[in-house]
Write an enzyme that holds these catalytic residues in place. Structure first.
Site, PDB file in Angstrom:
ATOM      1  N   CYS A   1      -6.079   4.031  -3.850  1.00 47.30           N
ATOM      2  CA  CYS A   1      -6.261   2.694  -3.294  1.00 47.30           C
ATOM      3  C   CYS A   1      -7.396   1.829  -3.851  1.00 47.30           C
ATOM      4  CB  CYS A   1      -6.415   2.823  -1.788  1.00 47.30           C
ATOM      5  SG  CYS A   1      -6.621   1.257  -0.970  1.00 47.30           S
TER       6      CYS A   1
ATOM      7  N   HIS B   1     -10.544  -3.066   1.341  1.00 51.02           N
ATOM      8  CA  HIS B   1     -10.880  -1.711   0.899  1.00 51.02           C
ATOM      9  C   HIS B   1     -11.727  -1.649  -0.378  1.00 51.02           C
ATOM     10  CE1 HIS B   1      -9.367   2.609   1.799  1.00 51.02           C
ATOM     11  NE2 HIS B   1     -10.695   2.515   1.745  1.00 51.02           N
TER      12      HIS B   1
ATOM     13  N   ASP C   1      -0.146  -0.755  -4.881  1.00 53.58           N
ATOM     14  CA  ASP C   1      -1.426  -0.269  -5.403  1.00 53.58           C
ATOM     15  C   ASP C   1      -1.330   1.089  -6.094  1.00 53.58           C
ATOM     16  OD1 ASP C   1      -1.003   1.198  -3.067  1.00 53.58           O
ATOM     17  OD2 ASP C   1      -3.086   1.092  -2.407  1.00 53.58           O
TER      18      ASP C   1
ATOM     19  N   ASP D   1       0.847  -1.197   0.000  1.00 48.72           N
ATOM     20  CA  ASP D   1       0.000   0.000   0.000  1.00 48.72           C
ATOM     21  C   ASP D   1       0.885   1.249   0.000  1.00 48.72           C
ATOM     22  OD1 ASP D   1      -1.982   1.872   0.323  1.00 48.72           O
ATOM     23  OD2 ASP D   1      -3.013   0.810   1.921  1.00 48.72           O
TER      24      ASP D   1
END
Length: 454
Positions: free
Chosen positions: A76, A130, A262, A36
Protein backbone atom coordinates in the site's frame (compact mmCIF):
# COMPACT_ATOMS: atom_id res chain seq x y z
CA UNK A 1 -20.63 54.35 -38.21
CA UNK A 2 -21.66 53.81 -34.61
CA UNK A 3 -23.38 50.55 -35.54
CA UNK A 4 -20.26 49.41 -37.38
CA UNK A 5 -18.12 50.34 -34.39
CA UNK A 6 -20.47 48.50 -32.07
CA UNK A 7 -20.45 45.43 -34.32
CA UNK A 8 -16.66 45.51 -34.46
CA UNK A 9 -16.38 45.90 -30.68
CA UNK A 10 -18.87 43.08 -30.13
CA UNK A 11 -16.93 40.83 -32.48
CA UNK A 12 -13.69 41.61 -30.70
CA UNK A 13 -15.20 40.92 -27.31
CA UNK A 14 -16.79 37.72 -28.55
CA UNK A 15 -13.49 36.60 -30.06
CA UNK A 16 -11.67 37.47 -26.84
CA UNK A 17 -14.20 35.47 -24.81
CA UNK A 18 -13.89 32.45 -27.11
CA UNK A 19 -10.12 32.74 -26.93
CA UNK A 20 -10.20 32.84 -23.14
CA UNK A 21 -12.49 29.81 -23.04
CA UNK A 22 -10.17 27.96 -25.40
CA UNK A 23 -7.20 28.78 -23.20
CA UNK A 24 -9.14 27.56 -20.19
CA UNK A 25 -9.96 24.27 -21.93
CA UNK A 26 -6.31 23.74 -22.76
CA UNK A 27 -5.63 23.06 -19.07
CA UNK A 28 -7.26 19.66 -18.46
CA UNK A 29 -8.69 18.36 -15.25
CA UNK A 30 -7.23 15.19 -13.75
CA UNK A 31 -9.13 12.50 -11.83
CA UNK A 32 -7.34 9.43 -10.47
CA UNK A 33 -9.62 6.71 -9.10
CA UNK A 34 -7.47 4.36 -7.06
CA UNK A 35 -8.63 1.11 -5.51
CA UNK A 36 -7.06 -0.80 -2.61
CA UNK A 37 -6.03 -4.44 -3.27
CA UNK A 38 -8.09 -4.76 -6.46
CA UNK A 39 -6.67 -7.55 -8.62
CA UNK A 40 -5.77 -7.50 -12.31
CA UNK A 41 -8.76 -9.65 -13.26
CA UNK A 42 -11.36 -8.03 -11.00
CA UNK A 43 -12.88 -6.12 -13.92
CA UNK A 44 -14.95 -7.83 -16.60
CA UNK A 45 -12.82 -6.23 -19.31
CA UNK A 46 -9.77 -7.96 -17.80
CA UNK A 47 -11.43 -11.39 -18.03
CA UNK A 48 -12.88 -11.05 -14.55
CA UNK A 49 -16.18 -12.51 -15.66
CA UNK A 50 -17.38 -13.11 -12.08
CA UNK A 51 -17.68 -9.36 -11.43
CA UNK A 52 -19.99 -6.87 -13.12
CA UNK A 53 -18.18 -3.66 -14.08
CA UNK A 54 -20.06 -2.13 -17.05
CA UNK A 55 -18.85 1.44 -16.48
CA UNK A 56 -15.17 0.63 -16.25
CA UNK A 57 -15.52 -1.84 -19.15
CA UNK A 58 -16.97 0.92 -21.34
CA UNK A 59 -14.21 3.32 -20.35
CA UNK A 60 -11.62 0.67 -21.25
CA UNK A 61 -13.30 0.19 -24.62
CA UNK A 62 -13.44 3.91 -25.41
CA UNK A 63 -10.08 4.82 -23.86
CA UNK A 64 -6.72 3.15 -23.38
CA UNK A 65 -6.65 -0.20 -21.61
CA UNK A 66 -3.23 -1.19 -20.24
CA UNK A 67 -2.42 -4.90 -19.93
CA UNK A 68 1.15 -4.46 -18.67
CA UNK A 69 0.66 -1.71 -16.09
CA UNK A 70 2.71 -2.06 -12.91
CA UNK A 71 1.91 -0.51 -9.55
CA UNK A 72 4.98 1.08 -8.00
CA UNK A 73 4.97 -1.56 -5.27
CA UNK A 74 3.25 -4.75 -4.17
CA UNK A 75 1.92 -3.10 -0.98
CA UNK A 76 0.00 0.00 0.00
CA UNK A 77 2.02 3.00 1.24
CA UNK A 78 4.95 2.48 -1.15
CA UNK A 79 2.59 2.30 -4.13
CA UNK A 80 0.84 5.51 -3.13
CA UNK A 81 4.16 7.27 -2.68
CA UNK A 82 5.24 6.05 -6.13
CA UNK A 83 2.02 7.27 -7.74
CA UNK A 84 2.26 10.74 -6.19
CA UNK A 85 6.00 11.26 -6.75
CA UNK A 86 6.87 9.39 -9.95
CA UNK A 87 9.61 7.54 -8.06
CA UNK A 88 10.34 3.98 -7.05
CA UNK A 89 9.28 3.70 -3.39
CA UNK A 90 12.80 3.50 -1.85
CA UNK A 91 13.85 6.60 -3.78
CA UNK A 92 10.79 8.38 -2.36
CA UNK A 93 11.74 7.16 1.11
CA UNK A 94 8.72 4.91 1.55
CA UNK A 95 9.91 1.31 1.24
CA UNK A 96 7.31 -0.14 3.62
CA UNK A 97 3.76 0.35 4.81
CA UNK A 98 3.25 3.10 7.38
CA UNK A 99 1.77 1.42 10.40
CA UNK A 100 2.20 2.71 13.95
CA UNK A 101 5.00 5.16 13.18
CA UNK A 102 5.42 8.92 13.66
CA UNK A 103 6.95 9.24 10.19
CA UNK A 104 5.36 10.30 6.91
CA UNK A 105 6.09 11.31 3.33
CA UNK A 106 9.11 13.60 3.08
CA UNK A 107 8.19 17.30 2.76
CA UNK A 108 11.03 17.92 0.30
CA UNK A 109 9.25 15.87 -2.32
CA UNK A 110 6.95 17.64 -4.75
CA UNK A 111 3.82 15.51 -4.89
CA UNK A 112 1.59 15.40 -7.94
CA UNK A 113 -0.87 17.53 -5.98
CA UNK A 114 1.81 20.17 -5.34
CA UNK A 115 2.91 20.10 -8.96
CA UNK A 116 -0.65 20.74 -10.11
CA UNK A 117 -1.38 23.28 -7.40
CA UNK A 118 1.69 25.27 -8.44
CA UNK A 119 0.21 25.34 -11.94
CA UNK A 120 -3.14 26.81 -10.94
CA UNK A 121 -5.10 23.69 -9.99
CA UNK A 122 -7.52 23.09 -7.15
CA UNK A 123 -6.54 19.81 -5.52
CA UNK A 124 -8.50 17.28 -3.46
CA UNK A 125 -7.97 13.88 -1.89
CA UNK A 126 -11.19 12.03 -1.19
CA UNK A 127 -10.62 8.69 0.51
CA UNK A 128 -7.56 6.91 1.84
CA UNK A 129 -4.16 8.59 2.34
CA UNK A 130 -1.77 6.18 4.13
CA UNK A 131 1.37 8.28 3.83
CA UNK A 132 1.57 9.39 7.45
CA UNK A 133 -1.29 9.65 9.93
CA UNK A 134 0.05 12.34 12.28
CA UNK A 135 -1.39 15.80 11.61
CA UNK A 136 1.84 17.20 10.19
CA UNK A 137 1.93 14.49 7.50
CA UNK A 138 -1.70 14.58 6.40
CA UNK A 139 -2.67 15.52 2.80
CA UNK A 140 -3.17 19.25 3.44
CA UNK A 141 0.58 19.42 4.08
CA UNK A 142 1.39 17.74 0.78
CA UNK A 143 -0.37 19.91 -1.77
CA UNK A 144 -4.03 19.03 -1.30
CA UNK A 145 -6.46 21.89 -0.66
CA UNK A 146 -9.17 19.45 0.39
CA UNK A 147 -9.03 16.19 2.33
CA UNK A 148 -12.09 14.12 3.10
CA UNK A 149 -11.51 10.58 4.31
CA UNK A 150 -9.22 8.33 6.33
CA UNK A 151 -5.50 8.67 7.08
CA UNK A 152 -4.90 4.96 6.41
CA UNK A 153 -6.59 1.58 5.86
CA UNK A 154 -9.92 1.03 7.61
CA UNK A 155 -8.62 -2.09 9.35
CA UNK A 156 -5.87 -0.10 11.06
CA UNK A 157 -6.98 1.50 14.31
CA UNK A 158 -4.54 3.48 16.42
CA UNK A 159 -5.36 2.94 20.11
CA UNK A 160 -8.62 1.37 19.00
CA UNK A 161 -9.69 4.38 16.96
CA UNK A 162 -10.03 5.16 13.27
CA UNK A 163 -10.40 8.86 12.54
CA UNK A 164 -12.43 10.31 9.68
CA UNK A 165 -11.26 13.76 8.52
CA UNK A 166 -12.87 16.72 6.82
CA UNK A 167 -9.82 18.79 5.96
CA UNK A 168 -7.83 19.27 9.19
CA UNK A 169 -10.80 18.46 11.43
CA UNK A 170 -11.46 14.96 12.74
CA UNK A 171 -15.25 14.63 12.39
CA UNK A 172 -15.91 11.00 13.29
CA UNK A 173 -14.39 8.03 15.10
CA UNK A 174 -14.71 4.50 13.72
CA UNK A 175 -16.99 5.24 10.74
CA UNK A 176 -19.16 2.52 9.25
CA UNK A 177 -17.02 0.88 6.53
CA UNK A 178 -20.17 -0.06 4.58
CA UNK A 179 -20.78 3.63 3.91
CA UNK A 180 -17.25 4.63 2.87
CA UNK A 181 -17.64 4.08 -0.88
CA UNK A 182 -20.92 5.99 -0.95
CA UNK A 183 -19.60 8.86 1.18
CA UNK A 184 -16.48 9.23 -0.94
CA UNK A 185 -18.53 9.16 -4.13
CA UNK A 186 -20.94 11.81 -2.95
CA UNK A 187 -18.05 14.05 -1.90
CA UNK A 188 -16.29 13.53 -5.23
CA UNK A 189 -19.43 14.46 -7.16
CA UNK A 190 -19.88 17.53 -4.99
CA UNK A 191 -16.26 18.55 -5.58
CA UNK A 192 -16.46 18.21 -9.37
CA UNK A 193 -19.57 20.39 -9.48
CA UNK A 194 -17.97 23.01 -7.22
CA UNK A 195 -14.74 23.18 -9.26
CA UNK A 196 -16.17 22.88 -12.77
CA UNK A 197 -15.08 26.40 -13.71
CA UNK A 198 -11.42 25.95 -12.79
CA UNK A 199 -8.81 23.25 -13.43
CA UNK A 200 -8.89 20.64 -10.70
CA UNK A 201 -7.14 17.46 -9.56
CA UNK A 202 -9.30 14.89 -7.78
CA UNK A 203 -7.59 11.87 -6.23
CA UNK A 204 -10.41 9.50 -5.31
CA UNK A 205 -8.75 6.74 -3.28
CA UNK A 206 -11.23 4.07 -2.22
CA UNK A 207 -10.61 1.91 0.84
CA UNK A 208 -12.32 -1.00 -0.87
CA UNK A 209 -11.86 -3.80 -1.78
CA UNK A 210 -9.32 -4.03 1.08
CA UNK A 211 -10.63 -6.16 3.92
CA UNK A 212 -12.73 -6.12 5.99
CA UNK A 213 -15.09 -5.99 3.03
CA UNK A 214 -18.19 -3.86 3.46
CA UNK A 215 -20.87 -2.64 1.09
CA UNK A 216 -23.96 -0.46 1.36
CA UNK A 217 -27.46 -1.92 1.27
CA UNK A 218 -28.02 -0.70 -2.30
CA UNK A 219 -25.48 -3.22 -3.59
CA UNK A 220 -25.49 -5.89 -0.88
CA UNK A 221 -26.35 -9.30 -2.27
CA UNK A 222 -26.78 -7.93 -5.80
CA UNK A 223 -23.79 -9.50 -7.56
CA UNK A 224 -23.04 -13.02 -8.76
CA UNK A 225 -19.76 -13.16 -6.84
CA UNK A 226 -20.72 -12.89 -3.20
CA UNK A 227 -19.64 -10.04 -0.96
CA UNK A 228 -16.50 -9.37 -2.97
CA UNK A 229 -18.55 -9.03 -6.15
CA UNK A 230 -20.94 -6.67 -4.35
CA UNK A 231 -18.02 -4.46 -3.35
CA UNK A 232 -16.66 -4.35 -6.91
CA UNK A 233 -20.16 -3.60 -8.20
CA UNK A 234 -20.37 -0.64 -5.82
CA UNK A 235 -16.96 0.61 -6.95
CA UNK A 236 -18.16 0.48 -10.56
CA UNK A 237 -21.25 2.43 -9.47
CA UNK A 238 -18.93 5.00 -7.90
CA UNK A 239 -16.96 5.35 -11.13
CA UNK A 240 -20.25 5.74 -13.02
CA UNK A 241 -21.31 8.62 -10.76
CA UNK A 242 -18.00 10.40 -11.30
CA UNK A 243 -18.17 9.90 -15.07
CA UNK A 244 -21.82 10.97 -15.19
CA UNK A 245 -21.03 14.16 -13.29
CA UNK A 246 -18.07 14.97 -15.53
CA UNK A 247 -20.33 14.57 -18.57
CA UNK A 248 -23.18 16.62 -17.09
CA UNK A 249 -20.80 19.48 -16.32
CA UNK A 250 -19.52 19.47 -19.91
CA UNK A 251 -16.03 18.41 -18.82
CA UNK A 252 -15.67 14.99 -20.43
CA UNK A 253 -13.35 16.01 -23.26
CA UNK A 254 -11.26 18.13 -20.93
CA UNK A 255 -10.78 15.63 -18.10
CA UNK A 256 -8.26 12.80 -17.91
CA UNK A 257 -9.67 9.97 -15.80
CA UNK A 258 -7.33 7.19 -14.65
CA UNK A 259 -8.61 4.01 -12.98
CA UNK A 260 -6.21 1.61 -11.27
CA UNK A 261 -5.23 -0.20 -8.05
CA UNK A 262 -2.39 0.10 -5.56
CA UNK A 263 -1.27 -3.55 -5.83
CA UNK A 264 -2.50 -7.03 -6.60
CA UNK A 265 -5.12 -8.95 -4.61
CA UNK A 266 -4.55 -10.00 -1.00
CA UNK A 267 -4.96 -13.70 -1.67
CA UNK A 268 -4.59 -14.67 1.98
CA UNK A 269 -8.13 -13.37 2.46
CA UNK A 270 -9.58 -16.40 0.68
CA UNK A 271 -12.99 -15.70 -0.85
CA UNK A 272 -12.73 -12.09 0.33
CA UNK A 273 -9.77 -11.58 -1.98
CA UNK A 274 -9.61 -10.32 -5.53
CA UNK A 275 -8.46 -12.10 -8.65
CA UNK A 276 -5.00 -11.91 -10.22
CA UNK A 277 -6.19 -13.84 -13.26
CA UNK A 278 -3.52 -16.02 -14.83
CA UNK A 279 -0.73 -14.32 -12.91
CA UNK A 280 1.21 -15.95 -10.11
CA UNK A 281 0.51 -15.04 -6.47
CA UNK A 282 -0.64 -11.57 -5.38
CA UNK A 283 -0.10 -8.72 -2.94
CA UNK A 284 3.21 -8.71 -1.09
CA UNK A 285 5.09 -10.69 -3.74
CA UNK A 286 7.27 -9.70 -6.67
CA UNK A 287 5.49 -12.10 -8.99
CA UNK A 288 3.24 -10.56 -11.64
CA UNK A 289 0.18 -11.03 -9.45
CA UNK A 290 1.63 -8.65 -6.88
CA UNK A 291 2.47 -5.76 -9.19
CA UNK A 292 0.42 -6.03 -12.36
CA UNK A 293 -2.89 -4.17 -12.00
CA UNK A 294 -5.72 -2.83 -14.17
CA UNK A 295 -5.05 0.49 -15.86
CA UNK A 296 -7.65 2.51 -17.74
CA UNK A 297 -6.94 5.98 -19.17
CA UNK A 298 -9.99 7.85 -20.43
CA UNK A 299 -10.26 11.24 -22.14
CA UNK A 300 -12.36 11.33 -25.33
CA UNK A 301 -10.70 13.25 -28.13
CA UNK A 302 -7.27 13.07 -26.49
CA UNK A 303 -6.64 9.55 -25.24
CA UNK A 304 -6.80 7.02 -28.03
CA UNK A 305 -9.20 4.07 -28.00
CA UNK A 306 -6.69 1.21 -27.87
CA UNK A 307 -5.18 -1.63 -25.91
CA UNK A 308 -1.55 -1.13 -24.92
CA UNK A 309 0.28 -4.38 -24.25
CA UNK A 310 3.69 -2.80 -23.66
CA UNK A 311 5.24 -2.17 -20.28
CA UNK A 312 4.01 0.89 -18.35
CA UNK A 313 4.10 1.79 -14.65
CA UNK A 314 2.14 4.03 -12.34
CA UNK A 315 5.36 5.98 -11.74
CA UNK A 316 4.93 7.16 -15.35
CA UNK A 317 1.69 8.97 -14.52
CA UNK A 318 3.50 11.85 -12.77
CA UNK A 319 5.69 12.99 -15.70
CA UNK A 320 2.87 12.27 -18.15
CA UNK A 321 0.51 14.67 -16.40
CA UNK A 322 3.33 17.21 -16.09
CA UNK A 323 3.83 17.01 -19.85
CA UNK A 324 0.11 17.27 -20.52
CA UNK A 325 -0.20 20.55 -18.62
CA UNK A 326 3.21 21.94 -19.63
CA UNK A 327 4.68 21.83 -16.11
CA UNK A 328 8.35 21.52 -15.23
CA UNK A 329 9.44 18.43 -13.35
CA UNK A 330 11.25 18.75 -10.01
CA UNK A 331 15.00 19.32 -10.11
CA UNK A 332 15.72 15.93 -8.53
CA UNK A 333 15.71 12.48 -10.12
CA UNK A 334 12.40 10.73 -10.77
CA UNK A 335 11.96 7.29 -12.31
CA UNK A 336 8.77 7.83 -14.29
CA UNK A 337 8.69 8.25 -18.08
CA UNK A 338 6.33 10.37 -20.17
CA UNK A 339 3.76 8.12 -21.85
CA UNK A 340 1.57 10.93 -23.26
CA UNK A 341 2.50 10.07 -26.88
CA UNK A 342 1.47 6.47 -26.16
CA UNK A 343 -1.90 7.59 -24.83
CA UNK A 344 -2.57 10.12 -27.57
CA UNK A 345 -1.00 8.58 -30.65
CA UNK A 346 -0.42 4.94 -29.80
CA UNK A 347 3.36 5.16 -30.15
CA UNK A 348 5.45 2.56 -28.36
CA UNK A 349 5.80 2.98 -24.60
CA UNK A 350 9.21 4.38 -23.64
CA UNK A 351 9.48 1.94 -20.72
CA UNK A 352 11.59 -1.16 -21.40
CA UNK A 353 12.52 -2.11 -17.83
CA UNK A 354 10.93 -2.31 -14.40
CA UNK A 355 12.36 -2.96 -10.93
CA UNK A 356 10.28 -4.98 -8.47
CA UNK A 357 11.09 -3.92 -4.92
CA UNK A 358 10.58 -5.86 -1.71
CA UNK A 359 11.12 -3.22 0.96
CA UNK A 360 14.37 -1.40 0.16
CA UNK A 361 15.76 -4.11 -2.08
CA UNK A 362 15.23 -5.03 -5.72
CA UNK A 363 14.01 -8.61 -5.71
CA UNK A 364 13.09 -8.99 -9.39
CA UNK A 365 13.75 -7.16 -12.64
CA UNK A 366 12.11 -7.13 -16.05
CA UNK A 367 13.64 -5.97 -19.30
CA UNK A 368 11.65 -6.50 -22.45
CA UNK A 369 9.84 -9.79 -22.03
CA UNK A 370 12.39 -11.42 -19.73
CA UNK A 371 12.13 -11.28 -15.95
CA UNK A 372 14.78 -12.26 -13.43
CA UNK A 373 14.17 -13.16 -9.78
CA UNK A 374 16.79 -13.37 -7.08
CA UNK A 375 16.40 -16.41 -4.83
CA UNK A 376 13.94 -15.36 -2.15
CA UNK A 377 11.20 -16.41 0.23
CA UNK A 378 7.67 -15.31 -0.53
CA UNK A 379 4.26 -15.57 1.00
CA UNK A 380 2.18 -18.08 -0.92
CA UNK A 381 -1.45 -17.48 -0.13
CA UNK A 382 -3.65 -18.82 -2.88
CA UNK A 383 -7.20 -19.43 -1.67
CA UNK A 384 -6.91 -23.20 -1.87
CA UNK A 385 -3.88 -23.07 0.42
CA UNK A 386 -5.36 -20.77 3.04
CA UNK A 387 -6.18 -22.27 6.43
CA UNK A 388 -7.37 -20.74 9.67
CA UNK A 389 -5.18 -21.07 12.72
CA UNK A 390 -7.52 -22.52 15.34
CA UNK A 391 -5.73 -20.80 18.23
CA UNK A 392 -5.62 -17.28 16.86
CA UNK A 393 -8.51 -17.42 14.41
CA UNK A 394 -6.25 -15.73 11.85
CA UNK A 395 -5.51 -16.78 8.30
CA UNK A 396 -2.24 -18.61 7.91
CA UNK A 397 0.09 -17.58 5.12
CA UNK A 398 2.38 -20.22 3.66
CA UNK A 399 6.01 -19.22 3.15
CA UNK A 400 7.81 -20.70 0.16
CA UNK A 401 11.16 -20.26 -1.49
CA UNK A 402 11.91 -19.38 -5.10
CA UNK A 403 15.22 -20.35 -6.64
CA UNK A 404 17.17 -18.00 -8.88
CA UNK A 405 14.93 -17.72 -11.92
CA UNK A 406 14.49 -16.36 -15.42
CA UNK A 407 11.02 -16.27 -16.96
CA UNK A 408 9.95 -15.38 -20.50
CA UNK A 409 6.77 -13.42 -19.86
CA UNK A 410 5.84 -13.40 -23.55
CA UNK A 411 5.45 -17.18 -23.55
CA UNK A 412 5.11 -17.82 -19.83
CA UNK A 413 3.19 -14.97 -18.16
CA UNK A 414 2.36 -17.20 -15.19
CA UNK A 415 6.08 -17.54 -14.32
CA UNK A 416 6.02 -21.31 -14.19
CA UNK A 417 8.94 -22.35 -16.41
CA UNK A 418 12.35 -21.37 -15.10
CA UNK A 419 14.71 -21.05 -18.09
CA UNK A 420 17.74 -19.83 -16.15
CA UNK A 421 19.86 -22.82 -17.21
CA UNK A 422 19.73 -21.57 -20.80
CA UNK A 423 19.98 -17.88 -19.89
CA UNK A 424 22.93 -17.79 -17.46
CA UNK A 425 24.58 -14.84 -19.20
CA UNK A 426 21.33 -12.88 -19.17
CA UNK A 427 20.72 -13.76 -15.53
CA UNK A 428 24.14 -12.51 -14.42
CA UNK A 429 23.82 -9.34 -16.49
CA UNK A 430 20.40 -8.52 -15.07
CA UNK A 431 21.48 -9.31 -11.51
CA UNK A 432 24.33 -6.82 -11.90
CA UNK A 433 21.86 -4.24 -13.22
CA UNK A 434 19.67 -4.84 -10.15
CA UNK A 435 22.60 -4.47 -7.78
CA UNK A 436 23.81 -1.30 -9.48
CA UNK A 437 20.38 0.31 -9.41
CA UNK A 438 19.79 -0.71 -5.80
CA UNK A 439 23.13 0.80 -4.79
CA UNK A 440 22.20 4.14 -6.38
CA UNK A 441 19.06 4.34 -4.26
CA UNK A 442 20.79 3.57 -0.97
CA UNK A 443 21.16 6.62 1.22
CA UNK A 444 19.19 8.98 -1.01
CA UNK A 445 18.17 12.21 0.70
CA UNK A 446 14.49 11.30 0.89
CA UNK A 447 15.11 8.10 2.85
CA UNK A 448 13.80 8.44 6.44
CA UNK A 449 14.51 6.17 9.35
CA UNK A 450 11.24 4.27 9.62
CA UNK A 451 10.28 2.40 12.73
CA UNK A 452 7.32 0.10 12.36
CA UNK A 453 5.38 -2.09 14.71
CA UNK A 454 3.15 -4.87 13.52
Amino acid sequence: MKLKHFTLLFSLLLGFNISMQAQKKQKPNVIIIYMDDMGYADLSCYDGSLNETPTMDKMAEQGTKMTNLYAGSNICSPSRAALLTGMYPPRAGVPRVYLDTPKGLNYELTTLAELLKDNGYATALVGKWHLGYHDEYLPLNHGFDTFYGLPHSHDLKINGELHFYDNEKMIEVNPDPAQLTTRYTEKAVEYIKAKKDEPFFLYLAHNMPHTPLAVSDKHKGKSKNGLYGDVIMEIDWSVSQVLKTVKEQGLEENTLIIVSSDNGPSLKQGDHAGNAGIFREGKGTTFEGGHRVPGIFYMPGTVKSQQVDEMVSQIDIYPTIASMIGADLPDYKIDGLNILPTLKEGVKSPRNEFFYFQGKNVEAYRKGNFKVHKPHKYRSSHPEKVVINAESGKLKVFSKELEASVFDLANDPIESKNIKSSKEEMYNKYINRMKSFNKKLKGNKFQPEMKETK
